[in-house]
Design an enzyme around this catalytic site. Sequence first.
Site, short mmCIF file in Angstrom:
data_model
loop_
_atom_site.label_atom_id
_atom_site.label_comp_id
_atom_site.label_asym_id
_atom_site.label_seq_id
_atom_site.Cartn_x
_atom_site.Cartn_y
_atom_site.Cartn_z
N ASP A 737 -55.00 0.42 -81.88
CA ASP A 737 -55.22 1.31 -80.74
C ASP A 737 -56.67 1.29 -80.30
OD1 ASP A 737 -52.58 1.93 -80.93
OD2 ASP A 737 -52.86 3.88 -81.89
N ASP A 763 -49.50 -5.40 -75.90
CA ASP A 763 -50.78 -6.06 -75.68
C ASP A 763 -50.79 -6.84 -74.37
OD1 ASP A 763 -48.97 -7.93 -76.42
OD2 ASP A 763 -50.21 -8.92 -77.94
#
Length: 1105
Positions: A737, A763
Amino acid sequence: MSKQSQHVLIALPHPLLHLVSLGLVSFIFTLFSLELSQFGTQLAPLWFPTSIMMVAFYRHAGRMWPGIALSCSLGNIAASILLFSTSSLNMTWTTINIVEAVVGAVLLRKLLPWYNPLQNLADWLRLALGSAIVPPLLGGVLVVLLTPGDDPLRAFLIWVLSESIGALALVPLGLLFKPHYLLRHRNPRLLFESLLTLAITLTLSWLSMLYLPWPFTFIIVLLMWSAVRLPRMEAFLIFLTTVMMVSLMMAADPSLLATPRTYLMSHMPWLPFLLILLPANIMTMVMYAFRAERKHISESETHFRNAMEYSAIGMALVGTEGQWLQTNKALCQFLGYSQEELRGLTFQQLTWPEDLNKDLQQVEKLISGEINTYSMEKRYYNRNGDVVWALLAVSLVRHTDGTPLYFIAQIEDINELKRTEQVNQQLMERITLANEAGGIGIWEWELKPNIFSWDKRMFELYEIPPHIKPNWQVWYECVLPEDRQHAEKVIRDSLQSRSPFKLEFRITVKDGIRHIRALANRVLNKEGEVERLLGINMDMTEVKQLNEALFQEKERLHITLDSIGEAVVCIDMAMKITFMNPVAEKMSGWTQEEALGVPLLTVLHITFGDNGPLMENIYSADTSRSAIEQDVVLHCRSGGSYDVHYSITPLSTLDGSNIGSVLVIQDVTESRKMLRQLSYSASHDALTHLANRASFEKQLRILLQTVNSTHQRHALVFIDLDRFKAVNDSAGHAAGDALLRELASLMLSMLRSSDVLARLGGDEFGLLLPDCNVESARFIATRIISAVNDYHFIWEGRVHRVGASAGITLIDDNNHQAAEVMSQADIACYASKNGGRGRVTVYEPQQAAAHSERAAMSLDEQWRMIKENQLMMLAHGVASPRIPEARNLWLISLKLWSCEGEIIDEQTFRRSFSDPALSHALDRRVFHEFFQQAAKAVASKGISISLPLSVAGLSSATLVNDLLEQLENSPLPPRLLHLIIPAEAILDHAESVQKLRLAGCRIVLSQVGRDLQIFNSLKANMADYLLLDGELCANVQGNLMDEMLITIIQGHAQRLGMKTIAGPVVLPLVMDTLSGIGVDLIYGEVIADAQPLDLLVNSSYFAIN
């Protein structure tokens, strides 16, 4: 025998055809056996027909045995007539064959487990006893007694040996064969290995018989090699084939065994030593593998014992009769006994008598298989004779054949907890007595478990029987409908602001209406969140009646006092101000003295929006919109502004004449601020604060709409991180994160103010470059990719490196379709990753062609999957989050197999369809297989099943009529059949849906999610359930936007009289959140693991529905 073993394994739809097939098989094997008898004996040296009958009897129900015996006997007789004359028939031998087969089948059923008859050497020895020893010996005795000849001993031995050899060659194969075994040979490797082993074994056995001395020794080595090399089924098939070939060679040339191979023995005199070593070596390696497995099992048992011995809570292994087999130190300390002393006792002896019966009932259910585990609070006697409380959790360990072995019990000391409960109970009794004297009811609401606690006075106030468990719904139904919205708002506002509240409302009782005043305070947890509410209720009916009398005398005072917390302005018929309360003075910036006699809109400077036009007519507001949605702003004369909502109430005299109006203005600034925050959450990614996919697609659509008018060129870029998963797996999700946040800031710092960067998921990032050509887009994307590739991410002292790949497509007059440009950018990004990662690729048409060739499934393969390949129906249990054990509805999802053996889920398969006829055909097959294979069992269990129905199937009148016809002809009650239909199809195919509902089916609308427009057209009689979108429920425990959306959907469902279903739910925390919202039903791992439908209906027990 277990209940499972009593089921008949084979139940063919055409028994007559099956009997004919058995007769044909018996004819072929009889013909083979009789051919062998023509080289020297009256009896066949190798006899298979008895074994065929024995296997058939074993695998079929007793009612079919006469037919099997008749068909197999006719096959034997036909073969005998074909080879010999009719006069040579001997019906006595045929009768003896039937007797042997019956005896063998009965013995095999008694001696062997049903599902997997040959699991070990002991099972094989029992098989040999039941098929190759007892029945042949019995047959040999009957032959000697019933058909005496010249040499009875020779006849006895030939009969016994021929039957025994046939049984050992054929019976194992017959017992092990199952139709699904053939599917294994779709694996090319297994098929090739089996065929190659068969060919090598037969060829070398043939050569051994012709050219080698002691040929059977060589054949033994070959068969041992086959046994080690192949699975059981294939190995026994090779054994049978080899025996038949060797016996045929012996029948054709009996001199094979008598001919010495002197030439070979003179050149290889030590060959027997090789034959001695080969079987020994093979068996040595097999036993080594067996001992290694035993060692692994022993290590696992050691680990379990260590975990049990050093556990902080009591653990024990308990025998099925109640004896303590093994206990750990924690349990011994809890009960005060040593391990040796406990082994001499049973748990029944140490259990408090009042708890023993309940415990034994649970044990019986556990042994019978009704439950897999249970837990309960119970009391034990310790060594000193004292009673101690424990939390008991029990599970059962079974043998591979299902026999119970022992229980695993976890016993946790909750003595202190029970003492605390007793102290609290006594304290509550004292408080209750004090409040009963004052006529005050006390209540408590624990928010997360959603538990309400009322004292005796509360039940008396609401006139509810004491045995009814209080909850939100019980209280809410008691409140007068006119007061419910206000009461709910006050409580919700109090929870959000974490402040005490005071509330007055009315409830319905037997004698009419009762006025209640509620006062409550909140208790916060360590995180500062509201954990529970504590409050009192007081009967204010007499006070309210007095107030009503006073309010009727002066209506203006009533309205003013009732609205004292808000701005109140009174006006006359000329719209001039006659009264203002202090709140109105503060919000307007005018004092009452200054405002008296001044026109209302001169004092109240109200606009539509912050900088919108002035309101010229106070009655022009959109009253159809809620307080938060009305964008009305009151500007204060001294500066500042308020988001407001106002309502106008006319003032009347006793005779009904209008004397003016009262304007009540509410300050909704905070509510609108929350709405804006929710709007921000809906359009931005919570982790990176970039735009999310929905916002990105909206910006893309706006840009695409302006292409034709502006003639500008824009660029769309997809960016995919490389090696991000490695960072996530090695450093943890927190590191992942943090990395995403840092990379988002890095990329954002390299863009223009007009560019749009969004996180599309995981992602993956999307980038919109307005008014940008390909060269500029490539330059910007290359800078970003280089920056990401060179970025050093430091986490807990370690440096992590990731990369990125990008794909670019150009948006212009000739390329401005949203789906196409998104697909092009994705294909270009895929080309970058496929070309070595860390690259930037501009979309070219040939990339799409190559991508389609890789990804597309041919139409012929799709049709073949629907018509021919295996289809599995998985059942997902559905239950209330408040009672997760009560499951009587099961959602069905589909799993299909591709021609390569790959498992594909239903949604992925349907998305690949290019022809609507495929969806139609898949629906038809699903319903056909369900009604043919499962409908009867489902009806007998009394459970409800939900099957998917596509838009294509729903639009086909023929399919709907066929479905209703199958339903009418099946034993399944229509109310148990639920159909899952996409929500967007309900309006376009309302006629078909109504037809299904009139037939008694229940309708489940799926994919109900972020698009709430459907509720504008949805009526109460259109469906029964709303199945929420899975993404909406996945993170509801931490996403305020998702929680608000589900709350809105739940409110619509209650208004329409429908029930909501949410899932799949994996975490208990998500289940608690959904329960708190009021969702009716959930499914997922917290309820039950998915299981095949046929296993569900054949192995589970259900209550009568």
